[in-house]
Design an enzyme around this catalytic site. Structure first.
Site, short mmCIF file in Angstrom:
data_model
loop_
_atom_site.label_atom_id
_atom_site.label_comp_id
_atom_site.label_asym_id
_atom_site.label_seq_id
_atom_site.Cartn_x
_atom_site.Cartn_y
_atom_site.Cartn_z
N SER A 268 -0.52 -0.95 1.71
CA SER A 268 -0.79 -0.14 2.90
C SER A 268 -2.24 0.31 2.92
O SER A 268 -2.84 0.52 1.86
CB SER A 268 0.13 1.08 2.84
N TYR B 30 3.90 8.52 -2.08
CA TYR B 30 4.08 7.21 -1.46
C TYR B 30 2.83 6.35 -1.68
O TYR B 30 2.90 5.21 -2.15
CB TYR B 30 4.35 7.37 0.05
N LYS C 14 2.09 2.83 -4.04
CA LYS C 14 1.49 1.56 -3.60
C LYS C 14 0.30 1.19 -4.50
O LYS C 14 0.14 0.03 -4.89
CB LYS C 14 1.03 1.66 -2.14
#
Ligand code: NAD
Ligand code: UD1
Length: 341
Positions: free
Chosen positions: A125, A149, A153
Protein backbone atom coordinates in the site's frame (compact mmCIF):
# COMPACT_ATOMS: atom_id res chain seq x y z
CA UNK A 1 -1.65 -22.59 -18.99
CA UNK A 2 -0.23 -21.19 -15.77
CA UNK A 3 -2.06 -21.78 -12.49
CA UNK A 4 -2.21 -19.04 -9.88
CA UNK A 5 -3.38 -19.20 -6.28
CA UNK A 6 -5.29 -16.05 -5.32
CA UNK A 7 -5.51 -15.62 -1.55
CA UNK A 8 -8.25 -13.24 -0.47
CA UNK A 9 -9.69 -13.76 -3.94
CA UNK A 10 -13.28 -13.36 -2.72
CA UNK A 11 -12.64 -9.75 -1.63
CA UNK A 12 -12.91 -6.44 -3.45
CA UNK A 13 -9.61 -6.32 -5.36
CA UNK A 14 -9.38 -10.12 -5.44
CA UNK A 15 -12.64 -10.68 -7.33
CA UNK A 16 -11.72 -8.06 -9.94
CA UNK A 17 -8.27 -9.59 -10.33
CA UNK A 18 -9.73 -13.09 -10.74
CA UNK A 19 -11.63 -11.80 -13.80
CA UNK A 20 -8.55 -10.21 -15.37
CA UNK A 21 -6.44 -13.31 -14.71
CA UNK A 22 -8.98 -15.60 -16.34
CA UNK A 23 -9.37 -13.22 -19.28
CA UNK A 24 -5.58 -13.19 -19.67
CA UNK A 25 -5.54 -16.99 -19.89
CA UNK A 26 -4.54 -18.04 -16.37
CA UNK A 27 -6.14 -20.84 -14.38
CA UNK A 28 -6.93 -19.73 -10.87
CA UNK A 29 -7.75 -21.18 -7.48
CA UNK A 30 -9.08 -19.02 -4.64
CA UNK A 31 -8.38 -19.36 -0.94
CA UNK A 32 -10.30 -17.06 1.41
CA UNK A 33 -11.58 -17.44 4.96
CA UNK A 34 -14.56 -15.19 4.06
CA UNK A 35 -14.02 -12.97 7.11
CA UNK A 36 -14.64 -9.91 4.92
CA UNK A 37 -16.31 -11.38 1.86
CA UNK A 38 -19.14 -13.66 0.80
CA UNK A 39 -19.28 -16.51 -1.66
CA UNK A 40 -21.80 -14.50 -3.66
CA UNK A 41 -18.95 -12.32 -4.99
CA UNK A 42 -17.18 -15.34 -6.44
CA UNK A 43 -20.44 -16.72 -7.85
CA UNK A 44 -20.86 -13.46 -9.70
CA UNK A 45 -17.28 -13.63 -10.98
CA UNK A 46 -18.11 -17.09 -12.32
CA UNK A 47 -21.15 -15.64 -14.06
CA UNK A 48 -19.06 -12.86 -15.64
CA UNK A 49 -16.26 -15.10 -16.92
CA UNK A 50 -18.25 -18.30 -17.46
CA UNK A 51 -15.55 -20.40 -15.80
CA UNK A 52 -15.71 -22.39 -12.59
CA UNK A 53 -13.18 -21.24 -9.98
CA UNK A 54 -12.01 -23.82 -7.45
CA UNK A 55 -12.52 -22.28 -3.99
CA UNK A 56 -11.21 -23.32 -0.58
CA UNK A 57 -12.47 -21.69 2.60
CA UNK A 58 -9.11 -21.74 4.32
CA UNK A 59 -7.36 -19.24 6.57
CA UNK A 60 -3.87 -18.36 5.35
CA UNK A 61 -2.61 -18.90 8.90
CA UNK A 62 -3.75 -22.53 8.71
CA UNK A 63 -0.64 -24.33 7.51
CA UNK A 64 -2.30 -27.74 7.32
CA UNK A 65 -5.24 -26.34 5.34
CA UNK A 66 -2.99 -24.44 2.93
CA UNK A 67 -0.73 -27.46 2.48
CA UNK A 68 -3.74 -29.55 1.43
CA UNK A 69 -4.55 -26.98 -1.27
CA UNK A 70 -0.95 -27.10 -2.55
CA UNK A 71 -1.09 -30.92 -2.58
CA UNK A 72 -4.07 -30.80 -4.94
CA UNK A 73 -2.82 -27.99 -7.21
CA UNK A 74 0.54 -27.33 -8.77
CA UNK A 75 0.82 -23.53 -8.63
CA UNK A 76 3.07 -21.39 -10.79
CA UNK A 77 2.58 -18.41 -8.50
CA UNK A 78 0.55 -16.76 -5.77
CA UNK A 79 -1.16 -13.38 -5.56
CA UNK A 80 -1.60 -12.63 -1.88
CA UNK A 81 -4.54 -10.31 -1.13
CA UNK A 82 -5.69 -12.02 2.08
CA UNK A 83 -5.39 -9.68 5.00
CA UNK A 84 -7.10 -7.08 7.15
CA UNK A 85 -7.13 -3.46 5.99
CA UNK A 86 -8.96 -1.12 8.38
CA UNK A 87 -6.49 1.37 9.80
CA UNK A 88 -8.59 2.38 12.85
CA UNK A 89 -9.32 -1.25 13.73
CA UNK A 90 -5.60 -2.05 13.47
CA UNK A 91 -4.91 0.52 16.20
CA UNK A 92 -7.53 -1.14 18.44
CA UNK A 93 -6.50 -4.71 17.62
CA UNK A 94 -2.80 -4.80 16.75
CA UNK A 95 -2.39 -8.47 17.69
CA UNK A 96 -5.14 -9.51 15.29
CA UNK A 97 -3.61 -7.39 12.50
CA UNK A 98 -0.03 -8.58 12.92
CA UNK A 99 -1.21 -12.16 13.31
CA UNK A 100 -3.33 -12.10 10.16
CA UNK A 101 -1.23 -9.92 7.89
CA UNK A 102 2.31 -10.75 8.97
CA UNK A 103 1.66 -14.22 10.45
CA UNK A 104 -0.47 -15.22 7.48
CA UNK A 105 2.28 -14.20 5.06
CA UNK A 106 4.90 -16.21 7.01
CA UNK A 107 2.78 -19.35 6.79
CA UNK A 108 1.99 -18.82 3.12
CA UNK A 109 5.66 -18.28 2.24
CA UNK A 110 6.61 -21.41 4.20
CA UNK A 111 4.10 -23.55 2.32
CA UNK A 112 5.17 -22.02 -1.01
CA UNK A 113 8.82 -22.84 -0.26
CA UNK A 114 7.85 -26.41 0.70
CA UNK A 115 6.20 -26.84 -2.70
CA UNK A 116 8.91 -24.95 -4.58
CA UNK A 117 6.45 -22.29 -5.70
CA UNK A 118 8.48 -19.07 -5.58
CA UNK A 119 6.55 -16.49 -7.55
CA UNK A 120 4.83 -14.15 -5.10
CA UNK A 121 2.79 -11.00 -5.81
CA UNK A 122 2.05 -9.05 -2.65
CA UNK A 123 -0.64 -6.38 -2.00
CA UNK A 124 1.24 -3.56 -0.39
CA UNK A 125 0.00 0.00 0.00
CA UNK A 126 1.01 3.61 -0.50
CA UNK A 127 0.63 3.82 3.27
CA UNK A 128 4.26 2.53 3.48
CA UNK A 129 5.43 6.00 2.37
CA UNK A 130 4.08 7.52 5.62
CA UNK A 131 3.92 11.30 5.24
CA UNK A 132 5.97 11.84 2.07
CA UNK A 133 8.12 14.98 1.80
CA UNK A 134 7.25 15.43 -1.87
CA UNK A 135 4.81 14.30 -4.52
CA UNK A 136 4.64 12.50 -6.86
CA UNK A 137 5.87 9.59 -4.77
CA UNK A 138 8.61 7.42 -6.28
CA UNK A 139 9.29 3.82 -5.25
CA UNK A 140 12.68 4.79 -3.77
CA UNK A 141 11.22 7.33 -1.32
CA UNK A 142 11.80 6.72 2.42
CA UNK A 143 9.37 4.33 4.08
CA UNK A 144 7.60 4.66 7.42
CA UNK A 145 4.38 3.72 9.13
CA UNK A 146 2.11 5.44 11.58
CA UNK A 147 -0.27 2.63 12.51
CA UNK A 148 -0.24 -1.18 12.91
CA UNK A 149 -1.85 -1.75 9.49
CA UNK A 150 0.86 0.25 7.74
CA UNK A 151 3.58 -1.35 9.85
CA UNK A 152 2.27 -4.81 8.97
CA UNK A 153 2.66 -3.95 5.26
CA UNK A 154 6.18 -2.62 5.83
CA UNK A 155 7.16 -5.71 7.84
CA UNK A 156 5.87 -8.00 5.09
CA UNK A 157 7.81 -6.05 2.45
CA UNK A 158 10.99 -6.41 4.51
CA UNK A 159 10.30 -10.07 5.26
CA UNK A 160 9.86 -10.87 1.57
CA UNK A 161 13.07 -9.04 0.71
CA UNK A 162 14.89 -11.14 3.33
CA UNK A 163 13.38 -14.28 1.81
CA UNK A 164 14.85 -13.25 -1.55
CA UNK A 165 18.27 -12.46 -0.06
CA UNK A 166 18.42 -15.96 1.44
CA UNK A 167 17.19 -17.70 -1.70
CA UNK A 168 17.39 -15.81 -4.96
CA UNK A 169 15.18 -18.29 -6.75
CA UNK A 170 12.21 -16.22 -5.52
CA UNK A 171 10.35 -13.92 -7.86
CA UNK A 172 8.60 -11.28 -5.79
CA UNK A 173 6.49 -8.24 -6.65
CA UNK A 174 5.59 -5.71 -3.97
CA UNK A 175 2.72 -3.73 -5.45
CA UNK A 176 2.02 -0.47 -3.66
CA UNK A 177 -1.58 0.45 -4.36
CA UNK A 178 -2.80 4.01 -4.13
CA UNK A 179 -6.59 4.41 -3.60
CA UNK A 180 -8.59 1.72 -5.42
CA UNK A 181 -12.20 2.65 -6.24
CA UNK A 182 -14.74 1.76 -8.92
CA UNK A 183 -16.26 -1.56 -9.83
CA UNK A 184 -16.61 -4.01 -12.70
CA UNK A 185 -18.64 -2.66 -15.65
CA UNK A 186 -21.28 -5.36 -15.20
CA UNK A 187 -22.37 -3.81 -11.89
CA UNK A 188 -22.27 -7.33 -10.43
CA UNK A 189 -19.25 -6.94 -8.16
CA UNK A 190 -17.78 -4.05 -6.23
CA UNK A 191 -16.59 -2.92 -2.83
CA UNK A 192 -18.84 -4.17 -0.05
CA UNK A 193 -17.68 -2.73 3.28
CA UNK A 194 -19.02 -4.06 6.57
CA UNK A 195 -20.92 -1.44 8.57
CA UNK A 196 -20.21 2.26 8.13
CA UNK A 197 -17.41 2.69 5.57
CA UNK A 198 -14.07 4.20 6.60
CA UNK A 199 -12.95 5.10 3.11
CA UNK A 200 -14.14 8.06 1.10
CA UNK A 201 -15.80 6.60 -1.98
CA UNK A 202 -17.82 3.87 -0.24
CA UNK A 203 -18.99 6.58 2.17
CA UNK A 204 -19.94 9.03 -0.61
CA UNK A 205 -21.79 6.33 -2.52
CA UNK A 206 -23.82 5.38 0.56
CA UNK A 207 -24.77 9.04 1.01
CA UNK A 208 -25.82 9.19 -2.66
CA UNK A 209 -27.92 6.03 -2.35
CA UNK A 210 -29.61 7.39 0.79
CA UNK A 211 -28.14 4.99 3.35
CA UNK A 212 -26.13 7.71 5.10
CA UNK A 213 -27.11 11.34 5.75
CA UNK A 214 -24.01 13.28 4.83
CA UNK A 215 -20.31 13.01 4.32
CA UNK A 216 -17.97 14.37 6.98
CA UNK A 217 -15.07 15.92 5.09
CA UNK A 218 -12.05 15.42 7.33
CA UNK A 219 -10.29 18.79 7.28
CA UNK A 220 -10.75 21.87 5.11
CA UNK A 221 -7.46 23.54 6.01
CA UNK A 222 -4.85 21.37 4.32
CA UNK A 223 -2.27 22.99 2.10
CA UNK A 224 -4.10 21.92 -1.08
CA UNK A 225 -6.04 23.84 -3.76
CA UNK A 226 -9.38 23.66 -1.92
CA UNK A 227 -8.09 22.77 1.57
CA UNK A 228 -9.24 19.12 1.48
CA UNK A 229 -7.05 16.02 1.25
CA UNK A 230 -5.72 14.95 -2.14
CA UNK A 231 -5.35 11.29 -3.20
CA UNK A 232 -4.55 9.19 -6.24
CA UNK A 233 -7.75 7.24 -6.96
CA UNK A 234 -7.31 4.29 -9.29
CA UNK A 235 -10.00 2.18 -10.96
CA UNK A 236 -9.98 -1.32 -9.46
CA UNK A 237 -10.06 -2.85 -12.97
CA UNK A 238 -6.86 -0.97 -13.90
CA UNK A 239 -5.35 -2.14 -10.61
CA UNK A 240 -6.38 -5.73 -11.38
CA UNK A 241 -4.78 -5.50 -14.83
CA UNK A 242 -1.61 -4.27 -13.11
CA UNK A 243 -1.45 -7.62 -11.28
CA UNK A 244 -1.54 -9.53 -14.55
CA UNK A 245 1.28 -7.34 -15.89
CA UNK A 246 3.27 -7.86 -12.69
CA UNK A 247 2.94 -11.64 -12.99
CA UNK A 248 4.13 -11.43 -16.58
CA UNK A 249 7.09 -9.28 -15.51
CA UNK A 250 8.18 -11.85 -12.92
CA UNK A 251 10.01 -13.87 -15.53
CA UNK A 252 13.28 -14.01 -13.61
CA UNK A 253 14.27 -13.94 -9.93
CA UNK A 254 13.94 -10.45 -8.49
CA UNK A 255 12.14 -8.22 -6.03
CA UNK A 256 10.08 -5.83 -8.07
CA UNK A 257 8.64 -2.83 -6.24
CA UNK A 258 5.99 -0.90 -8.16
CA UNK A 259 3.50 1.88 -7.47
CA UNK A 260 0.06 1.19 -8.87
CA UNK A 261 -1.69 4.54 -9.18
CA UNK A 262 -2.69 6.98 -11.90
CA UNK A 263 -0.29 9.79 -11.08
CA UNK A 264 -3.21 12.24 -10.66
CA UNK A 265 -4.37 13.77 -7.40
CA UNK A 266 -7.98 14.69 -6.64
CA UNK A 267 -9.33 16.41 -3.54
CA UNK A 268 -12.24 15.24 -1.41
CA UNK A 269 -14.40 17.99 -2.89
CA UNK A 270 -13.35 17.02 -6.44
CA UNK A 271 -14.58 13.52 -5.61
CA UNK A 272 -17.89 14.80 -4.26
CA UNK A 273 -18.46 16.79 -7.46
CA UNK A 274 -17.45 13.93 -9.74
CA UNK A 275 -19.73 11.55 -7.89
CA UNK A 276 -22.66 13.95 -8.03
CA UNK A 277 -22.17 14.26 -11.78
CA UNK A 278 -22.02 10.50 -12.34
CA UNK A 279 -24.89 9.59 -10.06
CA UNK A 280 -27.17 12.55 -10.62
CA UNK A 281 -27.60 12.63 -6.81
CA UNK A 282 -26.68 15.33 -4.31
CA UNK A 283 -23.96 14.41 -1.85
CA UNK A 284 -24.50 16.46 1.31
CA UNK A 285 -21.30 17.16 3.18
CA UNK A 286 -19.91 19.08 6.12
CA UNK A 287 -16.31 20.03 6.74
CA UNK A 288 -15.20 18.71 10.15
CA UNK A 289 -11.88 18.30 11.97
CA UNK A 290 -8.99 16.46 10.33
CA UNK A 291 -8.83 12.67 10.86
CA UNK A 292 -5.87 11.65 12.99
CA UNK A 293 -3.08 10.17 10.90
CA UNK A 294 -4.26 11.64 7.58
CA UNK A 295 -1.84 13.37 5.24
CA UNK A 296 -2.54 16.32 2.94
CA UNK A 297 -1.49 14.98 -0.44
CA UNK A 298 -0.56 11.59 -1.84
CA UNK A 299 -0.16 10.61 -5.47
CA UNK A 300 2.14 8.29 -7.34
CA UNK A 301 4.99 8.67 -9.75
CA UNK A 302 3.91 6.01 -12.22
CA UNK A 303 6.88 6.09 -14.59
CA UNK A 304 8.43 2.86 -13.29
CA UNK A 305 5.17 0.92 -13.76
CA UNK A 306 5.07 2.17 -17.34
CA UNK A 307 8.60 1.18 -18.24
CA UNK A 308 8.91 -2.02 -16.21
CA UNK A 309 5.41 -3.48 -16.50
CA UNK A 310 4.26 -1.77 -19.70
CA UNK A 311 1.18 -0.83 -17.68
CA UNK A 312 -0.64 2.36 -17.00
CA UNK A 313 -4.07 3.17 -15.63
CA UNK A 314 -6.52 3.96 -18.41
CA UNK A 315 -9.78 4.76 -16.66
CA UNK A 316 -10.54 8.38 -15.78
CA UNK A 317 -12.30 9.74 -12.73
CA UNK A 318 -15.76 9.92 -14.37
CA UNK A 319 -15.61 6.25 -15.26
CA UNK A 320 -14.48 5.34 -11.73
CA UNK A 321 -17.50 7.18 -10.28
CA UNK A 322 -19.97 5.86 -12.87
CA UNK A 323 -18.89 2.28 -12.24
CA UNK A 324 -19.02 2.74 -8.45
CA UNK A 325 -22.51 4.19 -8.79
CA UNK A 326 -23.75 1.35 -11.03
CA UNK A 327 -22.58 -1.19 -8.45
CA UNK A 328 -23.92 0.79 -5.48
CA UNK A 329 -27.32 1.62 -6.97
CA UNK A 330 -27.90 -1.91 -8.28
CA UNK A 331 -26.73 -3.50 -5.02
CA UNK A 332 -27.65 -1.11 -2.19
CA UNK A 333 -27.20 -3.98 0.28
CA UNK A 334 -24.00 -5.31 -1.28
CA UNK A 335 -23.99 -9.07 -1.75
CA UNK A 336 -26.86 -9.61 0.71
CA UNK A 337 -29.26 -10.58 -2.06
CA UNK A 338 -28.04 -13.84 -3.48
CA UNK A 339 -28.97 -13.59 -7.12
CA UNK A 340 -27.04 -16.45 -8.63
CA UNK A 341 -26.89 -20.12 -7.78
P1 NAD B 1 -10.95 -7.16 1.14
O1 NAD B 1 -11.17 -7.18 2.61
O2 NAD B 1 -12.14 -6.97 0.26
O3 NAD B 1 -10.20 -8.50 0.68
C1 NAD B 1 -9.37 -9.23 1.53
C2 NAD B 1 -9.85 -10.66 1.52
O4 NAD B 1 -9.01 -11.44 2.36
C3 NAD B 1 -11.29 -10.82 2.05
O5 NAD B 1 -12.04 -11.56 1.11
C4 NAD B 1 -11.12 -11.57 3.35
O6 NAD B 1 -12.22 -12.42 3.62
C5 NAD B 1 -9.82 -12.32 3.12
N1 NAD B 1 -9.05 -12.64 4.32
C6 NAD B 1 -8.75 -11.82 5.36
N2 NAD B 1 -8.02 -12.48 6.27
C7 NAD B 1 -7.83 -13.73 5.79
C8 NAD B 1 -7.15 -14.88 6.28
N3 NAD B 1 -6.53 -14.86 7.46
N4 NAD B 1 -7.15 -15.99 5.52
C9 NAD B 1 -7.80 -16.02 4.33
N5 NAD B 1 -8.47 -14.98 3.84
C10 NAD B 1 -8.49 -13.84 4.55
O7 NAD B 1 -9.83 -6.06 0.84
P2 NAD B 1 -9.29 -5.52 -0.53
O8 NAD B 1 -9.62 -4.08 -0.59
O9 NAD B 1 -9.67 -6.41 -1.64
O10 NAD B 1 -7.72 -5.60 -0.23
C11 NAD B 1 -6.93 -6.68 -0.68
C12 NAD B 1 -5.50 -6.46 -0.22
O11 NAD B 1 -5.04 -5.22 -0.74
C13 NAD B 1 -5.33 -6.37 1.29
O12 NAD B 1 -4.13 -7.02 1.64
C14 NAD B 1 -5.21 -4.87 1.55
O13 NAD B 1 -4.47 -4.58 2.70
C15 NAD B 1 -4.49 -4.43 0.29
N6 NAD B 1 -4.74 -3.01 0.00
C16 NAD B 1 -6.02 -2.57 -0.15
C17 NAD B 1 -6.25 -1.23 -0.40
C18 NAD B 1 -7.66 -0.71 -0.54
O14 NAD B 1 -7.86 0.49 -0.48
N7 NAD B 1 -8.66 -1.55 -0.77
C19 NAD B 1 -5.18 -0.35 -0.51
C20 NAD B 1 -3.88 -0.83 -0.36
C21 NAD B 1 -3.67 -2.18 -0.11
C1 UD1 C 1 -6.79 5.06 3.97
C2 UD1 C 1 -5.82 4.58 5.00
C3 UD1 C 1 -4.62 3.95 4.30
C4 UD1 C 1 -5.09 2.82 3.38
C5 UD1 C 1 -6.12 3.40 2.40
C6 UD1 C 1 -6.70 2.36 1.50
C7 UD1 C 1 -6.13 6.03 6.93
C8 UD1 C 1 -5.50 7.09 7.79
N1 UD1 C 1 -5.42 5.66 5.85
O1 UD1 C 1 -6.11 5.99 3.15
O2 UD1 C 1 -3.71 3.43 5.23
O3 UD1 C 1 -4.01 2.27 2.66
O4 UD1 C 1 -7.20 4.00 3.15
O5 UD1 C 1 -7.47 1.45 2.23
O6 UD1 C 1 -7.18 5.50 7.24
N2 UD1 C 1 -12.18 11.31 3.88
C9 UD1 C 1 -13.17 12.18 4.31
N3 UD1 C 1 -14.30 11.65 4.87
C10 UD1 C 1 -14.48 10.30 5.01
C11 UD1 C 1 -13.47 9.43 4.56
C12 UD1 C 1 -12.32 9.97 4.00
O7 UD1 C 1 -13.04 13.39 4.20
O8 UD1 C 1 -15.53 9.88 5.56
C13 UD1 C 1 -10.98 11.89 3.23
C14 UD1 C 1 -9.68 11.55 3.93
O9 UD1 C 1 -9.39 12.52 4.91
C15 UD1 C 1 -8.70 11.56 2.75
C16 UD1 C 1 -9.54 11.07 1.56
O10 UD1 C 1 -10.89 11.30 1.94
O11 UD1 C 1 -8.27 12.87 2.48
C17 UD1 C 1 -9.35 9.60 1.26
O12 UD1 C 1 -9.60 8.84 2.45
P1 UD1 C 1 -9.64 7.25 2.45
O13 UD1 C 1 -10.54 6.76 1.40
O14 UD1 C 1 -9.92 6.81 3.85
O15 UD1 C 1 -8.17 6.82 2.01
P2 UD1 C 1 -6.76 7.28 2.63
O16 UD1 C 1 -6.91 8.20 3.76
O17 UD1 C 1 -5.93 7.72 1.48
Amino acid sequence: MKKILVTGGAGYIGTHTCIELIEAGYKIVVVDNLCNASLEGLKRVRRIVGVDIPFYQVDVRDKVGLTKVFEVHNFDGVIHFAGLKAVGESVEMPIKYYDTNVGGTFILAEVMRDFDCKTFVFSSSATVYGNPKMVPIREDFPLSATNPYGRSKLMIEEFLQDVFVADDAWNIALLRYFNPIGAHKSGLIGENPNGVPNNLIPYISQVAVGKLDKLNVFGGDYDTADGTGVRDYIHVVDLAKGHVKALQALDEPQVLIVNLGTGNGYSVLDMVKAFEKSSGKMVAYKIVDRRAGDIATCYADVSFAKTKLGWQAERELDEMCEDTWRWQSQNPDGFLNETFA
